[in-house]
Design a protein around this motif. Structure first.
Motif, short mmCIF file in Angstrom:
data_model
loop_
_atom_site.label_atom_id
_atom_site.label_comp_id
_atom_site.label_asym_id
_atom_site.label_seq_id
_atom_site.Cartn_x
_atom_site.Cartn_y
_atom_site.Cartn_z
N LYS A 1 3.63 -10.18 -3.42
CA LYS A 1 4.19 -8.98 -2.79
C LYS A 1 3.11 -7.94 -2.48
CE LYS A 1 8.76 -9.35 -4.95
NZ LYS A 1 9.76 -8.69 -5.84
N LYS A 2 1.93 -8.10 -3.08
CA LYS A 2 0.83 -7.16 -2.86
C LYS A 2 -0.11 -7.60 -1.74
CE LYS A 2 0.92 -5.68 -7.72
NZ LYS A 2 0.13 -5.46 -8.95
N LEU A 3 0.15 -8.77 -1.18
CA LEU A 3 -0.69 -9.33 -0.12
C LEU A 3 -0.01 -9.20 1.24
CD1 LEU A 3 -1.82 -12.64 -1.89
CD2 LEU A 3 -3.19 -10.57 -1.59
N SER A 4 -0.84 -8.99 2.25
CA SER A 4 -0.31 -9.02 3.61
C SER A 4 0.02 -10.46 3.98
CB SER A 4 -1.34 -8.46 4.59
OG SER A 4 -2.45 -9.35 4.68
N HIS A 5 0.72 -10.65 5.06
CA HIS A 5 1.07 -12.01 5.49
C HIS A 5 -0.19 -12.85 5.70
CE1 HIS A 5 3.25 -15.27 7.39
NE2 HIS A 5 2.45 -15.18 8.45
N GLN A 6 -1.20 -12.26 6.35
CA GLN A 6 -2.43 -12.99 6.61
C GLN A 6 -3.18 -13.30 5.32
OE1 GLN A 6 -3.46 -14.34 9.44
NE2 GLN A 6 -5.24 -15.19 8.38
N GLU A 7 -3.23 -12.34 4.41
CA GLU A 7 -3.91 -12.56 3.13
C GLU A 7 -3.21 -13.66 2.32
OE1 GLU A 7 -5.69 -8.10 2.12
OE2 GLU A 7 -3.60 -8.59 1.64
N ARG B 1 -6.08 -11.54 -3.80
CA ARG B 1 -6.11 -12.86 -3.15
C ARG B 1 -6.53 -13.94 -4.15
NH1 ARG B 1 -9.81 -16.09 0.18
NH2 ARG B 1 -11.45 -14.76 -0.65
#
Length: 223
Positions: free
Chosen positions: A194-200, A168
């Motif tokens: 690409k390594k983060l969730s949508h929320q992150e 993040r």
């Protein structure tokens, strides 16, 4: 951060310094003021000797006048003196001395000194390798809006150098550098996203916007 990074090219630095003056006095006037003890004139004289501007190039004289100004606490001169020591211009190369003067300038919030100090700690040049110190000084420079520091800081968080991996925060700093057009940061931002969730990702974008706003406000106050 690349441990094989080349030493700072002096001419690039001094070209920036010249553009930052806002005025260029004659060599004679600058010399007179420097002899009277004016730190800004001593620094300017050092630049003139370094560049061969209005006088023959003389690195030893540049070191002499940068030292005079640096000893009076003039941050730009302290940084320049560090550059001279790290490259061995007009004086024997002495990395520990470069660290000393970079630190003096960095402690006065001089952004280029903070950045260079960060990579010297990362590479172990003139000092024991210390990634935590790298993070500390890169953060100082990045918070002033310096794109290269933001990029390097993003890499540190991405790879977990000196800190636990934090995708993040890696995205935040790469995004800030990318917004300034730094190509490598644009690529890294894409990879990290690409390594983060949508929320992150939403949280990272919000934090990047918040930091960018603070940097812009700080920059306006300094002007």
């Amino acid at each position: 951060m690349n441990a094989q990074k080349k030493l700072v090219p002096l001419l690039f630095i001094l070209c920036f310094f010249n553009s930052a003056w806002g005025w260029i006095d004659t060599f004679e006037n600058t010399f007179k003021k420097a002899e009277q003890g004016h730190a800004n004139a001593q620094y300017s004289l050092g630049v003139m000797y370094s560049e061969g501007s209005q006088t023959p190039q003389n690195y030893k004289q540049a070191v002499y006048w940068f030292t005079k100004a640096a000893e009076q606490g003039y941050a730009k001169a302290q940084y320049c003196l560090g550059v001279m020591y790290i490259n061995g211009y007009g004086i024997t190369q002495y990395l520990a001395k470069a660290i000393y003067w970079y630190t003096k300038a960095a402690e006065q919030n001089y952004v280029f000194a903070q950045y260079e100090l960060g990579w010297m700690y990362a590479c172990g040049l003139g000092v024991s390798q210390n990634f935590k110190q790298t993070i500390y000084w890169l953060t100082k420079a990045a918070e002033q809006g310096y794109d290269l520091a933001q990029y390097e800081l993003g890499c540190m968080y991405h790879k977990g150098m000196g800190v636990k991996p934090d995708f993040r925060l890696a995205y935040v700093w790469e995004s800030l550098a990318a917004e300034q057009g730094l190509a490598a940061a644009i690529l890294n931002r894409h990879i990290i996203a690409k390594k983060l969730s949508h929320q992150e990702l939403l949280e990272a974008k919000a934090l990047a916007a918040e930091i960018s706003y603070k940097i812009n406000i700080s920059t306006k106050k300094q002007k």
